[in-house]
Design an enzyme around this catalytic site. Sequence first.
Site, PDB file in Angstrom:
ATOM      1  CG  HIS A 154      -1.596  -1.334   1.407  1.00  0.00           C
ATOM      2  ND1 HIS A 154      -1.075  -2.253   2.281  1.00  0.00           N
ATOM      3  CD2 HIS A 154      -2.648  -1.925   0.805  1.00  0.00           C
ATOM      4  CE1 HIS A 154      -1.810  -3.358   2.233  1.00  0.00           C
ATOM      5  NE2 HIS A 154      -2.754  -3.191   1.353  1.00  0.00           N
TER       6      HIS A 154
HETATM    7  S1  FES Z   1       1.948  -0.582   3.116  1.00  0.00           S
HETATM    8 FE1  FES Z   1       0.324  -1.909   3.662  1.00  0.00          FE
HETATM    9  S2  FES Z   1       1.424  -3.622   4.310  1.00  0.00           S
HETATM   10 FE2  FES Z   1       3.002  -2.273   3.792  1.00  0.00          FE
END
Ligand code: FES
Lengths: 189, 424
Positions: A154
């Site tokens: 993410h």
């Molecule tokens: S940014 Fe969501 S798990 Fe690493």
Amino acid sequence: MAQPGSTTITEGEGRKHPDGTTRRDFLYLSAGAFAGTGAVLTGWAFIHSMNPAADVLALASTEVNLAPIAVGQAITVTWRGKPVFVRHRTAEEIAKAKEDDKAALPDPQPDARRVQKPEWLVLVGVCTHLGCVPLGQKPSDAKGDFGGWFCPCHGSHYDTSGRIRRGPAPANLAVPSYAFTNDTTIRIG
Amino acid sequence: MAKYDYVPSPFMANSIVKWVDHRLPIFTLIDEQLVKYPAPRNLNYLWNFGSLAGIMLVVMILSGIFLAMNYNPSTAGAFDSVERIMRDVNYGWLIRYIHMNGASMFFIVVYIHILRGLYYGSYKYPREILWWLGIVIFLLMMATAFMGYVLPWGQMSFWGATVITNLFSAFPIVGEHIVLWLWGGFSVDNPTLNRFFALHYLMPFVIAGVVLLHLWALHVHGSNNPLGIDAKGPQDKIPFHPYYTVKDAFGLAVFFIIFAYFVFFSPYTLGHPDNWIEANPLVTPPHIVPEWYFLPFYAVLRAVPDKLGGVLLMFGSIAILFLLPWLDTSRVRSARFRPAYRVFFWLFVICCLALGWAGAMPAEGVPLLVGQVATVWYFLHFLVFLPLLGWFERPLPLPASIAEPVLGGGKAGMVAATKPMEKA
Ligand code: FES
Ligand code: HEM
């Protein structure tokens, strides 16, 4: 209701105290409390059986030989089933990490508190967002905007001290408890 | 159970049936609840999806039990045992394809079933508990499918499990303890796989139990219908058998053709190829996505840049369904008589599809924005639009009875202008 002067006792009433309670009320309550406590305690045994077992806890330490890791290199070892990043930092990386102590950090922590020896950075390689393994260990990996690690899941960026700088992760990459058993060996856990 | 002028079927006169029924009135139950059971005469094909869901549950349990006979729930053996099912076990491939694609079919059916309820207002008085039980089934299904997907121990199994169990770490103080407890270790590992298998085996039977409650609640007041008005008498109803047994059977045949198409010609369309790579705890795949049926919720999760906020919003998107019977303030059930709600219903469907699309994309740029807008819309729909529509919308005139538009040429029934829905 028992009529005054009659000997009939309605079921469940027993002899009454002046305040209307009976001995049977006491029995109901104490038996109920007893059974309830027993049920909760037994329930706990079942719930606790799902927590990490003794053998899982016993496997909780790993030794790492640092001698073969050249400056600028990083290796990944497994500890408690998780990746642990061991990075032999370059002088620039150390300088950058120290300089960034003053930057706006979402989870402020000076570099000095995250290392035992500045050249050795040891981190749990698990993104503090939802647990992916960030990229940045291999020379070919994307290292993110701050030269450390980048989590592709993410989009969390970590710096050369493993601190979160941008993205959804709330905290810095964790530093496991570890100790130098000699100059070139650490024991994690 | 609803009492109606029950006239036993001829088979009830059989002496063996009588003998059994006198001791265990199971034939009476079948006759009253499935054969003679009076159902609204105007149910359309959207009312097939309940029985389809029930049959899918049976299909999943049967195929699952046969898979379990060859499956090895350990990190060392799981992936290989699934490969063995695919290559060496007689018809193992068929059973696994049925189970894999069956999960997708099950969700399609249940999503249509839920949307049917939304469109025709089936969640309103007196079916609130029926609706709740449905949501409970949906939640249990999601948990079952999530744990089932972990079992083949591929890369998506492992990382999906890691990401989803980590959601609980968002809760302050207790979060970390919950995650350790779920894992039974310090990461998703052998103890996790073991318990997921045990629970994956158990949950469908729990679902079956809740389904019975769901049907019990259904049969107290009977099915809603496309007009959303209550049945006024026997002329509004027809016996379940043969009318709806035949209709359900026909729908089932059509549905099985579609199901079979996926099983035999396109078994991987609905899955992710990364699950053919064995789980590796040290390498995260570049783009983790859940199975398609979770995508809308995944999009809600990622719509907020805050970890706890995302988790709460995601759980909230389902929890809000429990309040729906009170958030919808309109007394008219069917969207057929609610011109404004009808528009909002379709916008809501589009909103859910947009969420699904956004959930499949990397969380950045346009998909992220679409996901955020759709998330806002999703909550506005329940918290603002539905309560207000009940006040501002002017419903169309309701027919006086179910039978009238069917039998009486329609016009006569329409006279009973905007009479509020009767609460029988
Ligand atoms: S940014 Fe969501 S798990 Fe690493
Ligand atoms: C509500 C019903 C069920 C649902 C939604 C469901 C869902 C799933 C899903 C999505 C998978 C992963 C499929 C894959 O990618 O390979 C799976 C695997 C599995 N399920 Fe189920 N399942 C259900 C019922 C059951 C039951 C009742 C059993 C056993 C009694 C069972 C046993 C298994 C086994 C052994 C696997 C691993 C083998 C495999 O991956 O194909 N399932 N399930």
